[in-house]
Design an enzyme around this catalytic site. Structure first.
Site, mmCIF file in Angstrom:
data_model
loop_
_atom_site.group_PDB
_atom_site.id
_atom_site.type_symbol
_atom_site.label_atom_id
_atom_site.label_comp_id
_atom_site.label_asym_id
_atom_site.label_seq_id
_atom_site.Cartn_x
_atom_site.Cartn_y
_atom_site.Cartn_z
ATOM 1 N N ASN A 121 -26.331 -16.149 11.956
ATOM 2 C CA ASN A 121 -26.133 -17.812 12.127
ATOM 3 C C ASN A 121 -26.360 -17.586 13.749
ATOM 4 O OD1 ASN A 121 -23.913 -16.075 11.685
ATOM 5 N ND2 ASN A 121 -22.823 -17.817 11.264
ATOM 6 N N GLY B 241 -21.983 -10.585 5.986
ATOM 7 C CA GLY B 241 -23.390 -11.503 5.684
ATOM 8 C C GLY B 241 -22.611 -12.175 5.274
ATOM 9 N N THR C 241 -21.159 -12.657 0.274
ATOM 10 C CA THR C 241 -20.380 -11.893 -0.337
ATOM 11 C C THR C 241 -21.391 -11.341 -1.549
ATOM 12 O OG1 THR C 241 -18.068 -13.527 0.207
ATOM 13 C CG2 THR C 241 -18.355 -12.544 -1.723
ATOM 14 N N THR D 251 -24.102 -9.895 -1.214
ATOM 15 C CA THR D 251 -24.911 -8.766 -0.390
ATOM 16 C C THR D 251 -23.636 -8.421 -0.507
ATOM 17 O OG1 THR D 251 -26.257 -10.290 0.806
ATOM 18 C CG2 THR D 251 -26.427 -8.454 1.561
ATOM 19 N N GLU E 219 -17.842 -8.279 6.504
ATOM 20 C CA GLU E 219 -17.016 -9.293 7.054
ATOM 21 C C GLU E 219 -18.351 -10.504 6.569
ATOM 22 O OE1 GLU E 219 -14.761 -10.891 8.626
ATOM 23 O OE2 GLU E 219 -14.593 -8.387 9.587
ATOM 24 N N CYS F 204 -19.096 -19.129 9.463
ATOM 25 C CA CYS F 204 -18.684 -18.623 8.410
ATOM 26 C C CYS F 204 -17.290 -18.997 8.365
ATOM 27 C CB CYS F 204 -18.029 -16.966 8.860
ATOM 28 S SG CYS F 204 -18.039 -16.319 10.057
ATOM 29 N N GLU G 39 -12.700 -6.626 12.435
ATOM 30 C CA GLU G 39 -13.146 -6.682 13.136
ATOM 31 C C GLU G 39 -12.853 -7.059 14.282
ATOM 32 O OE1 GLU G 39 -17.601 -8.131 12.474
ATOM 33 O OE2 GLU G 39 -17.398 -5.966 12.400
HETATM 34 P P1 NDP Z 1 -27.114 -12.286 3.596
HETATM 35 O O1 NDP Z 1 -26.009 -12.136 2.883
HETATM 36 O O2 NDP Z 1 -27.760 -12.535 2.742
HETATM 37 O O3 NDP Z 1 -27.303 -11.662 4.977
HETATM 38 C C1 NDP Z 1 -27.049 -10.689 6.050
HETATM 39 C C2 NDP Z 1 -27.876 -9.410 5.917
HETATM 40 O O4 NDP Z 1 -27.781 -8.558 4.999
HETATM 41 C C3 NDP Z 1 -29.009 -10.120 6.606
HETATM 42 O O5 NDP Z 1 -29.299 -8.887 7.446
HETATM 43 C C4 NDP Z 1 -29.875 -9.426 5.135
HETATM 44 O O6 NDP Z 1 -31.250 -9.135 5.430
HETATM 45 C C5 NDP Z 1 -29.003 -8.143 5.088
HETATM 46 N N1 NDP Z 1 -29.572 -7.471 3.674
HETATM 47 C C6 NDP Z 1 -30.103 -8.370 1.888
HETATM 48 N N2 NDP Z 1 -29.782 -7.922 0.873
HETATM 49 C C7 NDP Z 1 -29.369 -6.403 1.726
HETATM 50 C C8 NDP Z 1 -29.530 -5.589 0.419
HETATM 51 N N3 NDP Z 1 -29.691 -5.907 -0.264
HETATM 52 N N4 NDP Z 1 -28.606 -3.981 1.321
HETATM 53 C C9 NDP Z 1 -28.366 -4.471 2.435
HETATM 54 N N5 NDP Z 1 -28.738 -5.921 3.571
HETATM 55 C C10 NDP Z 1 -28.796 -6.274 2.835
HETATM 56 O O7 NDP Z 1 -26.298 -13.629 4.526
HETATM 57 P P2 NDP Z 1 -27.209 -13.986 5.287
HETATM 58 O O8 NDP Z 1 -27.758 -13.851 6.850
HETATM 59 O O9 NDP Z 1 -27.645 -15.606 4.409
HETATM 60 O O10 NDP Z 1 -26.012 -14.757 6.821
HETATM 61 C C11 NDP Z 1 -24.623 -16.385 5.848
HETATM 62 C C12 NDP Z 1 -24.112 -15.885 5.599
HETATM 63 O O11 NDP Z 1 -22.643 -15.021 5.615
HETATM 64 C C13 NDP Z 1 -22.742 -16.718 4.686
HETATM 65 O O12 NDP Z 1 -22.293 -16.202 3.412
HETATM 66 C C14 NDP Z 1 -21.530 -16.435 6.151
HETATM 67 O O13 NDP Z 1 -20.284 -16.782 5.321
HETATM 68 C C15 NDP Z 1 -22.106 -14.903 6.010
HETATM 69 N N6 NDP Z 1 -21.090 -14.360 7.772
HETATM 70 C C16 NDP Z 1 -19.925 -14.321 7.679
HETATM 71 C C17 NDP Z 1 -19.531 -13.953 9.028
HETATM 72 C C18 NDP Z 1 -17.977 -13.091 8.921
HETATM 73 O O14 NDP Z 1 -17.734 -12.891 10.497
HETATM 74 N N7 NDP Z 1 -17.087 -12.738 7.431
HETATM 75 C C19 NDP Z 1 -19.413 -14.450 9.580
HETATM 76 C C20 NDP Z 1 -20.834 -15.098 10.274
HETATM 77 C C21 NDP Z 1 -22.367 -14.877 8.242
HETATM 78 P P3 NDP Z 1 -32.309 -10.313 5.719
HETATM 79 O O15 NDP Z 1 -31.562 -11.694 5.796
HETATM 80 O O16 NDP Z 1 -33.140 -10.090 6.457
HETATM 81 O O17 NDP Z 1 -33.027 -10.302 4.105
#
Ligand code: NDP
Length: 499
Positions: free
Chosen positions: A150, A226, A228, A230, A248, A282, A462
């Site tokens: 995002n 990412g 929750t 994941t 996060e 997020c 962070e």
């Molecule tokens: P995901 O959890 O789908 O992915 C985040 C990252 O984790 C990506 O690089 C993804 O790879 C990777 N990933 C996925 N599965 C695995 C695994 N089993 N092991 C290790 N890495 C993995 O999130 P999104 O990319 O869809 O982002 C949106 C989410 O992020 C929302 O829920 C949002 O709230 C959260 N977010 C939280 C923030 C915070 O600071 N709290 C800030 C911004 C977003 P790939 O996508 O390449 O498969």
């Protein structure tokens, strides 16, 4: 067609298995580049490079690490327009947003941590007359950084910068959905003279490249942003290896508007909080609670302002809302708006993709800003993270009632309060379960403050000092300074079992 490369051992490299994934421009729906479909072999190479680089980088003087990081910041800034355009095309966000938020913030992240390490202090503890303790903080080793789509460069650099500054070496995996600015960053790092292997970027899916990072025994530390679901997978994989983990994760953040708020400001900020980056932040305030006495005064202008947001080609200057990041994300938003209807919600605006925007964008993943009323705080639409341009509005009558709504989800990332009554604002800020509470504002960020979530929104913090601590290992050194007798008395007292 443009091919993104991995960045391993200072080189731009192809994935070991030679496989690539298609990378789509969300504003057109068309494939415009290819991204490495990396796996455990690529991660293995990256870890080997990070391991080789560690001895030198971890002992490089802070001033020199700082100099290289400032150079990285300068080079990104010099190429700001190129970076902003790349972020816009890769993610679908308005070019104007990438230009004024995402890329400048990445520059700031590097500058902030590059200079922070020049001004750190270490602790000492004097033990009566017997000893002087001092705390050494060294880098953790090889750290794994996993970031979402995002705010691609903004969030990646928020992790890379403190990890580099504190002398760690890195294996990073950006989201496969938005790899482009991480690729540009690797070019910049080469140009800035970052030694080979200090930062390695492996592109590819979470299930293969990401999971290989989480599971690797030589990676001591994982910083993840990412979803929750994941985050839970990562925590499970990291726990038996006793890795230090920062998570996060998602949010379902409340915006609370009291009747005494400066209403124009509350509407303007709530609108930003609901729809910035197409609601894909997020910290977005997707649940808006308005005190009953001001409900009508808030609702009408808020809906009018949401309708007035221009959904358009992200490259156009007047666009407020670009495309959602992917077809899957668009389908998710459609699913939740249908669910809102099923749950009895009334859609006051939006509720569908817009009419075709332009010939260029006819296959893009656009959705109109959507406002829903008439839902209870407990329904699924108000409990689950949608991560799109959808906000619900609900009335409340008392502080206790709204506090129960605000805290009534599994998440606890952020909250915004709008009121002129500072006593009430502070009272509520203390009781709201969230890592960040904004009063009369939203997304006003200071890089020094702790950032993160409670409950299922996060683990650890962070930002500023918190990040410097996370990426370092404290070690206490105890030097006896007293007379022999005092020292041995103190030592005995400390080691004697308590009765
Ligand atoms: P995901 O959890 O789908 O992915 C985040 C990252 O984790 C990506 O690089 C993804 O790879 C990777 N990933 C996925 N599965 C695995 C695994 N089993 N092991 C290790 N890495 C993995 O999130 P999104 O990319 O869809 O982002 C949106 C989410 O992020 C929302 O829920 C949002 O709230 C959260 N977010 C939280 C923030 C915070 O600071 N709290 C800030 C911004 C977003 P790939 O996508 O390449 O498969």
């Amino acid at each position: 067609m443009l091919r993104v490369s991995n960045y391993i051992n200072g080189e731009l490299t192809a994935p070991a298995a030679g496989r690539y994934l298609e990378n789509v421009d969300p504003s057109t729906g068309r494939v415009y580049s290819q991204v490495p479909d990396s796996d455990g072999d690529d991660v293995e190479q990256a870890v080997a490079a990070a391991e080789r680089a560690f001895a030198q980088w971890s002992t490089t003087p802070a001033a020199e690490r700082s100099r290289i990081m400032l150079q990285i910041a300068d080079l990104i800034e010099q190429r700001l327009e190129e970076f902003a355009r790349a972020e816009c095309v890769d993610n679908g966000k308005p070019l104007s947003l990438a230009r004024c938020l995402d890329i400048p913030r990445a520059v700031q992240n590097f500058r902030f941590f590059a200079t922070a390490i020049l001004h750190t202090q270490s602790q000492t503890h004097v033990t009566d007359g017997a000893a002087l303790n001092y705390t050494l903080r060294g880098p953790r080793g090889i750290v794994g950084l996993i970031s979402p789509w995002n705010l691609p460069l903004y969030l990646l650099s928020w992790k890379v910068a403190p990890a580099l500054a504190t002398g760690n070496t890195i294996v990073a995996k950006p989201s496969e959905v938005t790899p482009m600015t991480a690729y540009l960053l690797s070019q910049v790092c080469r140009q800035a003279g970052l030694p080979a292997g200090v930062l390695n970027i492996v592109h590819g899916p979470g299930a293969s490249a990401g999971a290989a990072i989480t599971a690797h025994r030589k990676i001591t530390t994982i910083s993840f942003t990412g979803g929750t679901v994941t985050g839970r997978e990562i925590a499970k994989a990291a726990a038996p290896l006793f890795k230090k983990v920062s998570l996060e994760m998602g949010g379902k953040n409340p915006t609370i508007v009291f009747a005494d708020a400066a209403m124009d400001q509350a509407i303007e900020q709530s609108l930003r909080a609901a729809f910035a980056n197409q609601g894909q932040v997020c910290l977005c305030g997707s649940r808006i609670f308005v005190e009953q006495a001001a409900y009508d005064a808030f609702l009408e202008p808020f809906v009018a302002a949401a309708k007035a947001l221009k959904v358009g080609d992200p490259l156009e200057a007047e666009t407020d809302q670009g495309a959602l990041v992917s077809k899957a994300q668009l389908e998710k938003v459609c699913h939740y708006v249908n669910l809102a209807r099923e749950e009895g919600g009334e859609i006051l605006c939006g509720g569908a993709p817009p009419p075709p925007i332009s010939n260029r964008c006819k296959g893009g993943f656009f959705y109109q800003p959507t406002v829903v009323t008439g839902l209870g705080a407990d329904c699924r639409v108000n409990q689950e993270e949608i991560f799109g341009p959808v906000a619900t509005i609900m009335p409340f009558r008392s502080e206790d009632e709204v506090l129960a709504y605000a805290n009534g989800t599994p998440y606890g990332l952020s909250a915004s309060l709008f009121t002129q009554d500072l006593g009430r604002a502070h009272r509520l800020a203390q009781r709201i379960e969230a890592g960040t509470v904004w009063i009369n504002c939203w997304l006003l960020r200071d890089l020094r403050v702790p950032f993160g979530g409670m409950k299922q929104s996060g683990l650890g913090r962070e930002g500023g000092e918190e990040a410097l601590r996370f990426f370092t290992e404290p070690k206490n050194v105890c030097l006896a300074v007293g007379e022999c007798e005092t020292v041995s008395k103190q030592g005995r007292a400390a080691s004697e079992p308590r009765q």
